[in-house]
Design an enzyme around this catalytic site. Sequence first.
Site, PDB file in Angstrom:
ATOM      1  N   GLU A  39       0.843  -1.203   0.000  1.00 48.83           N
ATOM      2  CA  GLU A  39       0.000   0.000   0.000  1.00 48.83           C
ATOM      3  C   GLU A  39       0.880   1.256   0.000  1.00 48.83           C
ATOM      4  O   GLU A  39       1.889   1.301   0.712  1.00 48.83           O
ATOM      5  CB  GLU A  39      -0.840  -0.017   1.294  1.00 48.83           C
ATOM      6  CG  GLU A  39      -1.794   1.138   1.470  1.00 48.83           C
ATOM      7  CD  GLU A  39      -2.400   1.152   2.869  1.00 48.83           C
ATOM      8  OE1 GLU A  39      -1.669   0.888   3.842  1.00 48.83           O
ATOM      9  OE2 GLU A  39      -3.604   1.427   2.971  1.00 48.83           O
ATOM     10  N   HIS A  41       2.664   4.462   0.926  1.00 48.69           N
ATOM     11  CA  HIS A  41       2.984   5.072   2.214  1.00 48.69           C
ATOM     12  C   HIS A  41       3.707   6.401   1.985  1.00 48.69           C
ATOM     13  O   HIS A  41       4.764   6.664   2.569  1.00 48.69           O
ATOM     14  CB  HIS A  41       3.822   4.123   3.069  1.00 48.69           C
ATOM     15  CG  HIS A  41       2.998   3.207   3.929  1.00 48.69           C
ATOM     16  ND1 HIS A  41       2.248   2.190   3.412  1.00 48.69           N
ATOM     17  CD2 HIS A  41       2.775   3.174   5.269  1.00 48.69           C
ATOM     18  CE1 HIS A  41       1.606   1.573   4.392  1.00 48.69           C
ATOM     19  NE2 HIS A  41       1.908   2.149   5.525  1.00 48.69           N
ATOM     20  N   ASP A  50       3.775  -1.695   6.016  1.00 48.05           N
ATOM     21  CA  ASP A  50       2.978  -2.388   7.044  1.00 48.05           C
ATOM     22  C   ASP A  50       3.483  -3.808   7.269  1.00 48.05           C
ATOM     23  O   ASP A  50       3.515  -4.300   8.410  1.00 48.05           O
ATOM     24  CB  ASP A  50       1.492  -2.435   6.634  1.00 48.05           C
ATOM     25  CG  ASP A  50       0.846  -1.060   6.681  1.00 48.05           C
ATOM     26  OD1 ASP A  50       1.473  -0.110   7.181  1.00 48.05           O
ATOM     27  OD2 ASP A  50      -0.298  -0.944   6.194  1.00 48.05           O
ATOM     28  N   HIS A 125      -1.827  -3.545   9.431  1.00 45.12           N
ATOM     29  CA  HIS A 125      -2.599  -2.780   8.441  1.00 45.12           C
ATOM     30  C   HIS A 125      -4.041  -2.673   8.952  1.00 45.12           C
ATOM     31  O   HIS A 125      -4.750  -3.682   9.055  1.00 45.12           O
ATOM     32  CB  HIS A 125      -2.532  -3.528   7.104  1.00 45.12           C
ATOM     33  CG  HIS A 125      -3.310  -2.954   5.972  1.00 45.12           C
ATOM     34  ND1 HIS A 125      -3.072  -1.707   5.440  1.00 45.12           N
ATOM     35  CD2 HIS A 125      -4.327  -3.482   5.245  1.00 45.12           C
ATOM     36  CE1 HIS A 125      -3.912  -1.494   4.433  1.00 45.12           C
ATOM     37  NE2 HIS A 125      -4.675  -2.549   4.301  1.00 45.12           N
ATOM     38  N   GLU A 127      -6.907  -1.955   7.883  1.00 49.80           N
ATOM     39  CA  GLU A 127      -8.046  -2.497   7.134  1.00 49.80           C
ATOM     40  C   GLU A 127      -8.179  -4.022   7.233  1.00 49.80           C
ATOM     41  O   GLU A 127      -9.206  -4.579   6.861  1.00 49.80           O
ATOM     42  CB  GLU A 127      -7.925  -2.088   5.660  1.00 49.80           C
ATOM     43  CG  GLU A 127      -8.144  -0.606   5.396  1.00 49.80           C
ATOM     44  CD  GLU A 127      -6.887   0.247   5.564  1.00 49.80           C
ATOM     45  OE1 GLU A 127      -5.956  -0.166   6.296  1.00 49.80           O
ATOM     46  OE2 GLU A 127      -6.827   1.340   4.970  1.00 49.80           O
ATOM     47  N   HIS A 181      -1.167   7.191   9.199  1.00 49.98           N
ATOM     48  CA  HIS A 181      -0.679   6.471   8.030  1.00 49.98           C
ATOM     49  C   HIS A 181       0.519   7.181   7.391  1.00 49.98           C
ATOM     50  O   HIS A 181       0.406   8.327   6.966  1.00 49.98           O
ATOM     51  CB  HIS A 181      -1.807   6.331   7.004  1.00 49.98           C
ATOM     52  CG  HIS A 181      -1.381   5.626   5.766  1.00 49.98           C
ATOM     53  ND1 HIS A 181      -1.196   4.260   5.720  1.00 49.98           N
ATOM     54  CD2 HIS A 181      -1.060   6.079   4.548  1.00 49.98           C
ATOM     55  CE1 HIS A 181      -0.789   3.928   4.517  1.00 49.98           C
ATOM     56  NE2 HIS A 181      -0.699   5.014   3.777  1.00 49.98           N
ATOM     57  N   GLU A 186       5.076   5.548  11.784  1.00 48.59           N
ATOM     58  CA  GLU A 186       5.637   4.599  10.817  1.00 48.59           C
ATOM     59  C   GLU A 186       6.968   5.092  10.251  1.00 48.59           C
ATOM     60  O   GLU A 186       7.896   4.315  10.049  1.00 48.59           O
ATOM     61  CB  GLU A 186       4.631   4.333   9.686  1.00 48.59           C
ATOM     62  CG  GLU A 186       3.431   3.520  10.163  1.00 48.59           C
ATOM     63  CD  GLU A 186       2.478   3.147   9.038  1.00 48.59           C
ATOM     64  OE1 GLU A 186       2.049   1.987   9.012  1.00 48.59           O
ATOM     65  OE2 GLU A 186       2.157   4.003   8.192  1.00 48.59           O
TER      66      GLU A 186
HETATM   67 ZN   LIG Z   1       1.134   1.635   7.334  1.00 46.50          ZN
END
Ligand SMILES: [Zn+2]
Length: 265
Positions: A39, A41, A50, A125, A127, A181, A186
């Site tokens: 995904e 980032h 992630d 993650h 989701e 995010h 992170e």
């Molecule tokens: Zn992430």
Amino acid sequence: MHMNEAAYAHCRIDLMSWTRYRDRLADDPIIFVPVGALEQHGPHLPMGCDAILAAAMTARVADALGGLQMPTLTYGYKSQARSGGGQLFPGTTSLDGATLTSMVQDILRELARHGGRRVVLVNGHVENQWFLTEGIDLALRELSLSGKAMQVVRCEYWNYTPQPVLESLFEDTFPGVDLEHAALLETSMMLALHPELVDLEAMPEDALGSFPGHDRYPQDGRGVPASGVLAPASRASAEKGALLIESTVAAMVAALGQAFSETMR
Ligand SMILES: [Zn+2]
């Protein structure tokens, strides 16, 4: 605590022979499965973020608890605007919920066949959460029919970060896990673990995602900063990352060590 993944390779079942794995299983170890995503980032972090972070947390916890580490699930459920910027970015590559659910169910079935009885899914993650839960539920329903017992824990690693640590990193206000995010948390952890994968020159100007109380479909990217980073990342540092990793891992070791202590032993 090492920041080098090679120090934890002895826990990984994909790097061991089946005979060694069989022998380790005789001690009834906790078997850890990290789960991430592919995904976007932001322009400064790799898209495997992630998965990389879930695997890094898992490696340290598995090492401390004498556990085993399964290969990481490196794809996850579809990105949502308010937690990952959504599905509109090139590179973000996601699974249908049923696919992720089936993968979890299949892996748990196989671990049960090997004789594994205690499993932890370490999620990185947002989701993924309920599809992991669904995979666990279907696997346990199936296993109970064949008289096999298994205890499974699902956790999101960020829930273990001690509140005083979060408060020390966010001098003013913590935007919340969803909006973090590709942001301070992170980015800091990636700087601590893999500085060679962080492009500080590409770090975008600080911005904040802005979302109403509802989600709209089809996704249109409304409220998502153009960079894909949902909250300020500019104050990230390797020192903050090391503090996050060490304090989070310590809390996970304590909690997950406890999680199975009153059951099945
Ligand atoms: Zn992430």
